[in-house]
Scaffold this motif. Structure first.
Motif, PDB file in Angstrom:
ATOM      1  N   VAL A 137       0.858  -1.183   0.000  1.00  0.00           N
ATOM      2  CA  VAL A 137       0.000   0.000   0.000  1.00  0.00           C
ATOM      3  C   VAL A 137       0.889   1.225   0.000  1.00  0.00           C
ATOM      4  N   LYS A 138       0.572   2.161  -0.882  1.00  0.00           N
ATOM      5  CA  LYS A 138       1.373   3.396  -0.912  1.00  0.00           C
ATOM      6  C   LYS A 138       0.468   4.616  -0.958  1.00  0.00           C
ATOM      7  N   GLY A 139       0.794   5.589  -0.086  1.00  0.00           N
ATOM      8  CA  GLY A 139       0.102   6.867  -0.093  1.00  0.00           C
ATOM      9  C   GLY A 139       1.086   7.932  -0.558  1.00  0.00           C
ATOM     10  N   GLY A 211       2.377  16.389   9.193  1.00  0.00           N
ATOM     11  CA  GLY A 211       3.815  16.250   9.412  1.00  0.00           C
ATOM     12  C   GLY A 211       4.549  17.558   9.154  1.00  0.00           C
ATOM     13  N   GLY A 212       5.828  17.590   9.500  1.00  0.00           N
ATOM     14  CA  GLY A 212       6.644  18.761   9.217  1.00  0.00           C
ATOM     15  C   GLY A 212       6.909  18.879   7.725  1.00  0.00           C
ATOM     16  N   CYS A 213       7.143  17.756   7.087  1.00  0.00           N
ATOM     17  CA  CYS A 213       7.411  17.719   5.652  1.00  0.00           C
ATOM     18  C   CYS A 213       6.082  17.801   4.909  1.00  0.00           C
ATOM     19  N   LEU A 218      -0.839  11.574   4.865  1.00  0.00           N
ATOM     20  CA  LEU A 218      -1.470  11.601   6.193  1.00  0.00           C
ATOM     21  C   LEU A 218      -1.766  10.213   6.734  1.00  0.00           C
ATOM     22  N   ALA A 219      -2.142   9.269   5.857  1.00  0.00           N
ATOM     23  CA  ALA A 219      -2.471   7.924   6.342  1.00  0.00           C
ATOM     24  C   ALA A 219      -1.221   7.264   6.932  1.00  0.00           C
ATOM     25  N   GLY A 220      -0.098   7.382   6.217  1.00  0.00           N
ATOM     26  CA  GLY A 220       1.151   6.809   6.729  1.00  0.00           C
ATOM     27  C   GLY A 220       1.605   7.524   7.992  1.00  0.00           C
ATOM     28  N   LEU A 221       1.448   8.839   8.007  1.00  0.00           N
ATOM     29  CA  LEU A 221       1.866   9.626   9.174  1.00  0.00           C
ATOM     30  C   LEU A 221       1.102   9.188  10.421  1.00  0.00           C
ATOM     31  N   ILE A 222      -0.222   9.134  10.304  1.00  0.00           N
ATOM     32  CA  ILE A 222      -1.059   8.783  11.457  1.00  0.00           C
ATOM     33  C   ILE A 222      -0.812   7.338  11.880  1.00  0.00           C
ATOM     34  N   GLY A 225       2.091   7.313  14.164  1.00  0.00           N
ATOM     35  CA  GLY A 225       2.064   8.208  15.331  1.00  0.00           C
ATOM     36  C   GLY A 225       1.972   9.637  14.796  1.00  0.00           C
ATOM     37  N   GLY A 226       3.096  10.131  14.256  1.00  0.00           N
ATOM     38  CA  GLY A 226       3.050  11.354  13.473  1.00  0.00           C
ATOM     39  C   GLY A 226       3.278  12.632  14.251  1.00  0.00           C
ATOM     40  N   PHE A 227       4.332  13.340  13.841  1.00  0.00           N
ATOM     41  CA  PHE A 227       4.669  14.612  14.486  1.00  0.00           C
ATOM     42  C   PHE A 227       4.815  15.712  13.441  1.00  0.00           C
ATOM     43  N   ILE A 605       1.809  -7.375   5.332  1.00  0.00           N
ATOM     44  CA  ILE A 605       3.091  -7.555   6.024  1.00  0.00           C
ATOM     45  C   ILE A 605       4.055  -6.473   5.563  1.00  0.00           C
ATOM     46  N   VAL A 606       4.626  -5.755   6.515  1.00  0.00           N
ATOM     47  CA  VAL A 606       5.678  -4.783   6.174  1.00  0.00           C
ATOM     48  C   VAL A 606       6.903  -5.076   7.037  1.00  0.00           C
ATOM     49  N   HIS A 607       8.035  -4.641   6.563  1.00  0.00           N
ATOM     50  CA  HIS A 607       9.278  -4.866   7.303  1.00  0.00           C
ATOM     51  C   HIS A 607       9.165  -4.306   8.721  1.00  0.00           C
TER      52      HIS A 607
HETATM   53  C1  FAD Z   1      11.339  13.553   3.764  1.00  0.00           C
HETATM   54  C2  FAD Z   1      10.576  12.961   4.909  1.00  0.00           C
HETATM   55  C3  FAD Z   1      10.114  13.775   5.907  1.00  0.00           C
HETATM   56  C4  FAD Z   1       9.399  13.243   6.982  1.00  0.00           C
HETATM   57  N1  FAD Z   1       8.938  14.096   7.942  1.00  0.00           N
HETATM   58  C5  FAD Z   1       8.229  13.595   8.978  1.00  0.00           C
HETATM   59  C6  FAD Z   1       7.714  14.463   9.981  1.00  0.00           C
HETATM   60  O1  FAD Z   1       7.892  15.671   9.930  1.00  0.00           O
HETATM   61  N2  FAD Z   1       7.031  13.907  11.015  1.00  0.00           N
HETATM   62  C7  FAD Z   1       6.825  12.562  11.106  1.00  0.00           C
HETATM   63  O2  FAD Z   1       6.189  12.131  12.066  1.00  0.00           O
HETATM   64  N3  FAD Z   1       7.293  11.725  10.167  1.00  0.00           N
HETATM   65  C8  FAD Z   1       7.981  12.202   9.110  1.00  0.00           C
HETATM   66  N4  FAD Z   1       8.448  11.351   8.152  1.00  0.00           N
HETATM   67  C9  FAD Z   1       8.141   9.926   8.267  1.00  0.00           C
HETATM   68  C10 FAD Z   1       6.733   9.672   7.711  1.00  0.00           C
HETATM   69  O3  FAD Z   1       5.759  10.141   8.605  1.00  0.00           O
HETATM   70  C11 FAD Z   1       6.468   8.191   7.518  1.00  0.00           C
HETATM   71  O4  FAD Z   1       7.412   7.668   6.658  1.00  0.00           O
HETATM   72  C12 FAD Z   1       5.058   7.941   6.991  1.00  0.00           C
HETATM   73  O5  FAD Z   1       4.741   6.598   7.173  1.00  0.00           O
HETATM   74  C13 FAD Z   1       4.943   8.314   5.540  1.00  0.00           C
HETATM   75  O6  FAD Z   1       3.644   8.121   5.062  1.00  0.00           O
HETATM   76  P1  FAD Z   1       3.431   8.137   3.485  1.00  0.00           P
HETATM   77  O7  FAD Z   1       2.015   7.879   3.201  1.00  0.00           O
HETATM   78  O8  FAD Z   1       4.048   9.356   2.921  1.00  0.00           O
HETATM   79  O9  FAD Z   1       4.358   6.947   3.040  1.00  0.00           O
HETATM   80  P2  FAD Z   1       4.108   5.542   2.376  1.00  0.00           P
HETATM   81  O10 FAD Z   1       5.474   5.041   2.118  1.00  0.00           O
HETATM   82  O11 FAD Z   1       3.164   5.625   1.257  1.00  0.00           O
HETATM   83  O12 FAD Z   1       3.423   4.736   3.545  1.00  0.00           O
HETATM   84  C14 FAD Z   1       4.075   4.505   4.763  1.00  0.00           C
HETATM   85  C15 FAD Z   1       3.501   3.240   5.390  1.00  0.00           C
HETATM   86  O13 FAD Z   1       2.117   3.429   5.619  1.00  0.00           O
HETATM   87  C16 FAD Z   1       1.370   2.499   4.846  1.00  0.00           C
HETATM   88  N5  FAD Z   1       0.188   3.167   4.307  1.00  0.00           N
HETATM   89  C17 FAD Z   1       0.151   4.192   3.429  1.00  0.00           C
HETATM   90  N6  FAD Z   1      -1.114   4.503   3.164  1.00  0.00           N
HETATM   91  C18 FAD Z   1      -1.883   3.675   3.888  1.00  0.00           C
HETATM   92  C19 FAD Z   1      -3.289   3.516   4.027  1.00  0.00           C
HETATM   93  N7  FAD Z   1      -4.156   4.247   3.341  1.00  0.00           N
HETATM   94  N8  FAD Z   1      -3.741   2.573   4.877  1.00  0.00           N
HETATM   95  C20 FAD Z   1      -2.884   1.789   5.577  1.00  0.00           C
HETATM   96  N9  FAD Z   1      -1.543   1.881   5.459  1.00  0.00           N
HETATM   97  C21 FAD Z   1      -1.067   2.829   4.626  1.00  0.00           C
HETATM   98  C22 FAD Z   1       2.290   1.986   3.782  1.00  0.00           C
HETATM   99  O14 FAD Z   1       1.966   0.669   3.390  1.00  0.00           O
HETATM  100  C23 FAD Z   1       3.630   2.042   4.458  1.00  0.00           C
HETATM  101  O15 FAD Z   1       3.836   0.887   5.215  1.00  0.00           O
HETATM  102  C24 FAD Z   1       9.158  11.853   7.059  1.00  0.00           C
HETATM  103  C25 FAD Z   1       9.632  11.019   6.043  1.00  0.00           C
HETATM  104  C26 FAD Z   1      10.339  11.568   4.984  1.00  0.00           C
HETATM  105  C27 FAD Z   1      10.867  10.665   3.905  1.00  0.00           C
END
Ligand code: FAD
Length: 623
Positions: A137-139, A211-213, A218-222, A225-227, A605-607
């Motif tokens: 799954v990728k967001g 998130g800061g970035c 948002l789904a991955g962040l939450i 935990g997410g900051f 399953i994720v790492h």
């Molecule tokens: C440049 C950068 C800056 C960052 N800054 C912060 C920050 O300021 N604060 C912070 O707390 N973290 C930060 N992170 C970490 C980030 O919060 C996590 O990596 C987060 O999981 C990313 O979510 P994503 O959807 O972008 O990533 P993805 O790689 O798409 O997903 C992350 C994980 O969540 C799963 N996922 C995605 N979407 C769903 C969904 N709809 N339902 C269930 N699972 C899902 C994926 O399978 C994967 O395991 C940062 C990471 C990077 C690379």
């Protein structure tokens, strides 16, 4: 496989039966790959394509051009595009990080379902389960650990699901008699930070914990935990989740909130992404905005190791006295070159208040006996909170040329600061037709297309700020800084946060260490843009291994004073030892029980995710 080949294969192959796999009965699970006889037939894929409204897409690997034709104009353009996180995020075959030495390198799935809604997601989940496929799954694609990509897999890609709906008075389903209506916002699961901030803050005048970035999903962040920069005031992003629509491994579309499926709801709040189901919608609490977000940016150089030790000791004590509260977030860096670098943001302080807070520290530095000096200027400012994520405001108001000398904002700032911050702060998506809101903080450009050498995090308990522990903490920080730059992310520990934020964050799956940590120490390094097998762009494996060892030694110095600190699942070591305890502490047993209830066969399953024990590193085999 390109689109034409895909259609040909789909049209010609014989229909193979799709048999349900009774994986429960098996002790061994082995997901199928395209080379296996059990791989779904072309007709089966065709049916899936029809079920998801034609949104099943074969994925090409964008980096192939750099491998196959490195001198071509297209390859040169690709390396430029890889500095643009929006380009990366819009491509189902890419991830924000390109890999990690000795751990993983990004690789595309065979197909992606570019989902539009929960029904598309359910169709993909059912197809993957019935056909014994590896599912990812990728967001936003920002996983550092590569948990949103896997070769030979089916991808559920939520990028296009970014509808946003604001509510004045939201009550989670089933909670009508137990919860008061409250302001909230519902996001499609593919929403990224900037889309959320644009709708909620710039246009709506409210605050949402992202998130800061700006390009993190948002789904991955939450899920992690997410900051954000101001989570010391508001609590973790997970703590603000009110309800999720989620597709579980059985293909059911469920509602999860405090009253309906509360166990699943709790696990989704910090239990790690991609482990419990696929969220299709998330509804989160809205918060009030302060008038200003302040900032403090400067560096102090010590003239010797001894002077640096005294500087770090003074900073620890100053932090406890003046910064250990819900105003102050972001980073202080304890660097190997005897420089203390401050890059901090303040919730609810204007420029004058911000500067006033730091004055005692600057006075200490200014004494000759400190043997330290501020490098360049010390910058203190403030931005109207509503415009903090407003690219148009930054473009029109911030550069000095466009910044009226007699304006209210200018009068609040030092001349030197105005000069310093006249540099562009945001970068914009240069692609033609890109949304004007496609912007990111310049500071995060350095993370796009990164190949990691090492990355570790450790929560530092606030007991280390007690007067009798401060020297030990300062000594540990100094010792750690001999190996690497230590980043203290003060917004990523909730020690000093308001009771309400701590209580809400306590009701999540995140390691309880976060609740009384004054900061999360992060130590990391990598190289960009590189990818294995591309001449001239190969990762420096030897340098990477050396850096990883130094990062390890650095964090080991901190572990001496915070032996049970725990690590932040979303920002941590791929090789984290005892990840269950490190990421979730005593919450792990409960998370594992919930995982078994909703996903007994390990479809998700994720790492180093919950329930990943026994699975091969590639997520294909369970022994
Ligand atoms: C440049 C950068 C800056 C960052 N800054 C912060 C920050 O300021 N604060 C912070 O707390 N973290 C930060 N992170 C970490 C980030 O919060 C996590 O990596 C987060 O999981 C990313 O979510 P994503 O959807 O972008 O990533 P993805 O790689 O798409 O997903 C992350 C994980 O969540 C799963 N996922 C995605 N979407 C769903 C969904 N709809 N339902 C269930 N699972 C899902 C994926 O399978 C994967 O395991 C940062 C990471 C990077 C690379």
């Amino acid at each position: 496989m390109n689109r034409r080949t895909f259609l040909k294969v789909v049209g010609s192959a014989a229909l193979l039966p799709v048999l349900p796999h009774n994986l429960l009965a098996d002790t061994t699970i082995r997901r199928v790959r395209p080379t296996d006889p059990g791989w779904p037939s072309a007709d089966a894929w065709k049916r899936l394509n029809e079920a998801v409204g034609g949104n099943l897409v074969p994925i090409e690997f964008p980096l192939s051009i750099a491998k196959n034709d490195p001198d071509s104009a297209a390859a040169k353009q690709l390396w430029k595009d890889l500095k643009n996180p929006y380009f990366i995020g819009d491509n189902p075959g890419l991830t924000e990080s390109l890999g990690w030495v000795d751990a993983w390198a990004t690789q595309p799935s065979v197909y992606a379902v570019a989902a539009r809604n929960a029904q598309d997601i359910a169709a993909a989940v059912n197809f993957a389960r019935s056909n014994n496929l590896r599912l990812v799954v990728k967001g936003g694609g920002h996983s550092y650990q590569g948990t949103s990509n896997a070769p030979d897999s089916l991808l559920i890609w939520t990028r296009h699901m970014h509808d946003i709906e604001m509510h004045d008075a939201f009550v989670p389903q089933g909670c009508e008699h137990t919860m008061q209506p409250q302001p909230a916002v519902t996001f499609g699961a593919g929403t990224i930070g900037m889309q959320a901030y644009t709708a909620v803050t710039t246009k709506g005048g409210k605050y949402v914990q992202g998130g800061g970035c700006t390009t993190v999903g948002l789904a991955g962040l939450i899920s992690g935990g997410g900051f954000g920069s101001f989570s010391k005031h508001y609590g973790t992003a997970a703590a603000s989740l009110l309800e999720a629509e989620v597709v579980t491994a059985d293909g059911q579309v469920r509602i999860a909130n405090a009253c309906t499926n509360p166990d699943l709801f709790w696990a989704l709040k910090g239990g790690g992404g991609g482990s419990f189901g696929v969220m299709s919608k998330l509804t989160v609490r809205l918060h009030d905005l302060p008038e200003f977000f302040g900032n403090a940016m400067f560096s102090v150089k010590a003239s010797s190791d001894d002077a640096y030790k005294r500087l770090v000791r003074e900073f620890v004590s100053f932090y406890r006295e003046h910064l250990f509260n819900d105003h102050w977030g972001e980073q202080a860096h304890i660097r190997p070159d005897n420089v203390l670098e401050i890059q901090m943001l303040a919730h609810g302080l204007d420029a004058e208040q911000t500067k006033k807070v730091w004055q005692p520290f600057l006075d200490w530095v200014a004494q000759p006996s400190s043997e330290c000096s501020v490098k360049g200027v010390a910058a203190f400012g403030a931005v109207p909170a509503r415009h903090y994520w407003d690219p148009q405001w930054w473009t029109e108001h911030w550069p000095e040329a466009a910044f009226p000398r007699n304006s209210t904002w200018h009068n609040l700032l030092d001349d030197a600061l105005v000069h310093l911050i006249s540099q562009p702060t945001l970068e914009f998506d240069p692609r033609s037709g890109a949304s004007p809101y496609n912007a990111w903080w310049k500071g995060t450009t350095g993370e796009a297309a990164m190949f990691w050498w090492g990355y570790e995090s450790l929560w530092l308990p606030d007991s280390l700020l007690e007067p009798d522990a401060q020297q030990r903490l300062a000594d540990a920080l100094f010792a750690a800084s001999r190996h690497f730059d230590v980043g203290l992310h003060c917004n990523k520990g909730l020690g000093g946060a308001p009771a309400e934020a701590i209580a809400a964050s306590k009701d999540t799956a995140t390691n309880p260490s976060v609740l009384n940590a004054f900061a999360l120490a992060i130590v990391a390094d990598g190289q960009q843009p590189v990818y294995p097998g591309i001449p001239g762009h190969e990762p420096s494996v030897a340098d990477g291994k050396q850096a990883a060892e130094r990062i390890d030694r650095c964090v080991d110095e901190l572990r001496k004073v915070a032996p049970n600190g725990g690590a932040y699942v979303s920002e941590s070591n791929y090789f984290e030892k005892g990840f269950q305890q490190a990421y979730w502490g005593d919450n792990y047993a409960r998370l594992l029980a919930i995982k078994r209830k909703y996903d007994q066969d390990g479809l998700f399953i994720v790492h180093n995710g919950v329930g990943s024990e026994g699975w091969s590193r590639d997520g294909f085999t369970k022994a």
